[in-house]
Design an enzyme around this catalytic site. Structure first.
Site, PDB file in Angstrom:
ATOM      1  NE  ARG A   1       6.683 -24.261  30.128  1.00 57.77           N
ATOM      2  CZ  ARG A   1       6.414 -23.085  29.602  1.00 57.77           C
ATOM      3  NH1 ARG A   1       6.935 -21.974  30.109  1.00 57.77           N
ATOM      4  NH2 ARG A   1       5.635 -22.972  28.549  1.00 57.77           N
TER       5      ARG A   1
ATOM      6  CE1 TYR B   1       2.427 -29.262  33.754  1.00 52.73           C
ATOM      7  CE2 TYR B   1       4.232 -27.700  33.510  1.00 52.73           C
ATOM      8  CZ  TYR B   1       3.237 -28.480  32.946  1.00 52.73           C
ATOM      9  OH  TYR B   1       3.067 -28.492  31.590  1.00 52.73           O
TER      10      TYR B   1
ATOM     11  CE  LYS C   1       9.800 -27.507  27.023  1.00 55.57           C
ATOM     12  NZ  LYS C   1       8.589 -26.936  26.526  1.00 55.57           N
TER      13      LYS C   1
ATOM     14  CG  HIS D   1      10.260 -24.559  22.616  1.00 58.73           C
ATOM     15  ND1 HIS D   1       9.237 -23.681  22.929  1.00 58.73           N
ATOM     16  CD2 HIS D   1       9.863 -25.772  23.067  1.00 58.73           C
ATOM     17  CE1 HIS D   1       8.263 -24.341  23.537  1.00 58.73           C
ATOM     18  NE2 HIS D   1       8.620 -25.609  23.631  1.00 58.73           N
TER      19      HIS D   1
ATOM     20  CB  SER E   1       4.201 -24.201  25.498  1.00 58.21           C
ATOM     21  OG  SER E   1       5.560 -24.151  25.835  1.00 58.21           O
TER      22      SER E   1
ATOM     23  CB  CYS F   1       1.324 -23.452  19.201  1.00 56.86           C
ATOM     24  SG  CYS F   1       0.950 -21.964  20.124  1.00 56.86           S
TER      25      CYS F   1
ATOM     26  CG  ASP G   1       8.977 -29.589  23.796  1.00 59.07           C
ATOM     27  OD1 ASP G   1       8.311 -28.656  23.298  1.00 59.07           O
ATOM     28  OD2 ASP G   1       9.368 -29.570  24.977  1.00 59.07           O
TER      29      ASP G   1
ATOM     30  NE  ARG H   1       1.618 -29.966  28.990  1.00 54.10           N
ATOM     31  CZ  ARG H   1       2.312 -29.335  28.053  1.00 54.10           C
ATOM     32  NH1 ARG H   1       3.100 -29.997  27.243  1.00 54.10           N
ATOM     33  NH2 ARG H   1       2.200 -28.041  27.897  1.00 54.10           N
TER      34      ARG H   1
HETATM   35  O1  SAT Z   1       5.403 -27.828  30.629  1.00 58.09           O
HETATM   36  S1  SAT Z   1       6.507 -28.001  29.710  1.00 58.09           S
HETATM   37  O2  SAT Z   1       7.382 -26.829  29.799  1.00 58.09           O
HETATM   38  O3  SAT Z   1       7.257 -29.185  30.015  1.00 58.09           O
HETATM   39  C1  SAT Z   1       5.881 -28.134  28.141  1.00 58.09           C
HETATM   40  C2  SAT Z   1       5.793 -26.825  27.473  1.00 58.09           C
HETATM   41  O4  SAT Z   1       5.311 -25.850  28.065  1.00 58.09           O
HETATM   42  O5  SAT Z   1       6.212 -26.734  26.295  1.00 58.09           O
HETATM   43 MN    MN Z   2       7.534 -27.178  24.687  1.00 58.29          MN
END
Ligand code: SAT
Ligand code: MN
Length: 596
Positions: A82, A210, A219, A239, A261, A263, A288, A380
């Site tokens: 991101r 991405y 998100k 989140h 994210s 963690c 998530d 991912r």
């Molecule tokens: O890359 S994402 O935003 O979809 C996943 C994350 O950062 O929690």
């Molecule tokens: Mn996330």
């Protein structure tokens, strides 16, 4: 041109929704795709799109015997996470976006991005992707439509959401849908913008391929636009993972937990209790995102708006997350992992020997011992939640699950104890508001520096962070049965940099204490920071831990708290007059308890 486009759009479209047809026509007029394909979400369509993506080199088929239905995608190396500095909240007033978001004037943003979108789909196909966030038919469920020129996005959205005809059917002729427009453009970081227009329920994303930037249901809609709608409509978009933990007597307790994210949210959500927890079961509702509303009985109910997992791959193995390993065994899209000679996938931290030779995430030959990572640290997997052996039977329940505990966790090598319980809701909101975490590879930027990340929402809150915290405080007025709030830190280290807590499945030991506290089954010990387990309440039998590990992991060090309070102050100052009074009072109380 405009009228031909409009005719083309309307004639093939599987809907009579005028608002939708007009909007698709307007976007097509601007972006000028060669073709428009309305996605129906069927198996036949999946097959067709997958074959097309393979033909175009966007997906690489993996060894279908070892990983049936699995494919590898390699993104542009400049486009692997991101991009928070290129993510904007475009509210008419700058103050509404708050000091923690980038802001752009909506008119300016539409103009600026309009120039980029102008003709950006020439020679390309526009996929119209209708999708539902939340179980079909649920009152909390929201409909979005994403227009994208990326076949990879269409295929990912099919996994991550309830996509296609059922979503379109649920929408009917309503105008109430999120309007998402995405074009990969030339994947140039200088021409990359992720813009949110909460007042128009609209998202424009340009120049990236991405996940977090382009799977607009995730998100962008479920958190940034969702949090904005949540405040307007009196609910919470968070989140957070959602899990159900069932004890040997068969009682299930539902827990929601926020972590930044990368963690370990996915690992926690899919946790398998260790052997000593025979009869206990953990089931995943979501990994998530949680949308939480007050139910008719006054409890807080959570749904997972997603239908799949977009999880971090490195570090996943049969020890850290056996359920994830099972989940990604089939029908999974991998992004930016390494490939083995026999067409399987590989990543740092996978089980077994490191192969002698691999193809790295950028498609280059890689040899064992190379200083470069074979898989990108933010590589991912996209996998359907139905692959998860521990999927909760409630994951598709439109009512959601009643939440009894909320956990806030960060990645802190010091300062924050292993676990504590807040004294009450307001104190719990304070714990959430003062979360800090060491940064990870999920976002572009330096890894490992502490940043304040309230409720793990810093990059995802679609409005002023001060108003957001006040909304959390206000929610307690409408929840009659308030969930208990906890803080955890799995990442505390000793002075040699060694983790004090084993984490992963062993987190069950902490979760059991949380469940016991929820049901009032164990007394506790009061500290300056909150209630903590008494000595021996977190069982350590069978763990290879030095005797002082638990006391070290739960210790409160005055000097660390001095700098912590300072850093919290800097954050609250940023919120100016919007820093909620009740939290300022919590801060004063803490300062006086700590005597600093
Ligand atoms: O890359 S994402 O935003 O979809 C996943 C994350 O950062 O929690
Ligand atoms: Mn996330």
């Amino acid at each position: 041109m405009a009228s031909t486009q409009r005719a083309a759009v309307t004639s093939d479209a599987p809907t009579k929704n005028v608002a939708l047809l007009n909007w698709v026509a307007r976007c097509a007029q601007m972006t000028q795709p060669d073709r428009i394909i309305w996605c129906d979400g069927s198996e036949a369509e999946k097959k067709r799109l997958t074959e097309q993506a393979v033909k175009e080199g966007i997906l690489i088929p993996l060894n279908q015997e070892k990983r049936p239905g699995c494919y590898l995608h390699r993104s542009n190396p400049n486009d692997v996470a991101r991009v928070e500095h290129l993510t904007f909240i475009c509210t008419p007033n700058k103050t509404d976006a708050g000091p923690t978001n980038n802001w752009m004037d909506p008119e300016q943003a539409y103009t600026k991005l309009g120039l980029l979108f102008d003709g950006s789909m020439k020679g390309r196909t526009m996929y119209v992707v209708p999708y539902a966030m939340g179980p079909l038919g649920g009152t909390s469920t929201k409909i979005g439509v994403e227009l994208t020129d990326s076949i990879y996005v269409a295929l990912n959205m099919r996994i991550m959401t309830r996509m296609g005809k059922p979503a379109l059917d649920m929408l009917g002729d309503s105008e109430d849908f999120n309007r998402g427009l995405h074009s990969t453009g030339d994947v140039n970081p200088d021409r990359r913008y992720i813009c949110h227009f909460p007042h128009d329920n609209t998202i424009w994303s340009f120049g990236s391929g991405y996940g977090g930037n382009v799977l607009l249901g995730k998100k962008c809609l479920a958190l940034r636009i969702g949090s904005y709608l949540g405040r307007e409509e009196g609910w919470l978009a968070e989140h957070m993972l959602i899990l159900g933990v069932t004890d040997p007597k068969g009682q299930t307790t539902y827990v929601a937990a926020a972590f930044p994210s990368a963690c370990g949210k996915t690992n926690f959500a899919m946790m398998i209790p260790p052997k000593s927890y025979q009869g206990w079961k953990v089931e995943t509702v979501g990994d998530d995102i949680a949308w939480m509303r007050v139910g008719p009985d006054g409890r807080l109910y959570a749904i997972n708006p997603e239908a799949g997992y977009f999880g971090v791959v490195p570090g996943t193995n049969t020890k850290t997350n056996p359920n994830a390993m099972a989940t990604i065994a089939k029908d999974t899209l991998f992004t930016n992992v390494a490939m083995t000679a026999d067409g399987d996938v590989w990543w740092e931290g996978k089980d077994g020997e490191v192969p002698e030779e691999l193809i790295d995430w950028q498609g280059r030959p890689w040899k064992k011992g190379s200083p470069d990572k074979a898989a990108h640290p933010n590589s991912r997997f996209t996998a359907p939640m139905t692959n998860n052996p521990a999927l909760s039977p409630k994951a598709n329940d439109p009512q959601g699950v009643p939440i009894s505990a909320i956990i806030f966790g960060g990645r802190r090598s010091n300062t924050v104890p292993l676990v504590l319980q807040a004294f009450n809701w307001t104190h719990g909101v304070f714990l959430g508001a003062t979360m800090g975490s060491e940064t990870t590879a999920a976002a572009t930027g330096k890894v490992g520096v502490v940043r304040r990340d309230p409720m793990a929402m810093l990059p995802f809150c679609g409005y002023h962070m001060g108003d957001y915290l006040q909304h959390w405080l206000d929610m307690q007025k409408s929840i009659t049965h308030l969930p208990k709030i906890f803080q955890v830190n799995w990442f505390r280290q000793d002075k040699n940099g060694k983790y004090l807590w084993p984490g992963y499945g062993e987190n069950m030991r902490v979760l059991e204490w949380i469940v016991n506290r929820v049901h009032g089954r164990v007394p506790t010990q009061e500290t300056l920071l909150g209630w903590v387990p008494r000595q021996g309440d977190i069982p350590t039998q069978g763990l290879d831990l030095p005797p002082e590990a638990i006391s070290e992991a739960t210790s409160i060090k005055a000097d660390e708290w001095k700098s912590e309070l300072k850093s919290q102050e800097v954050f609250f100052e940023q919120l100016g007059t919007k820093a909620p009074e009740a939290l300022m009072l919590q801060r004063k109380l803490l300062i006086s308890r700590l005597g600093s």
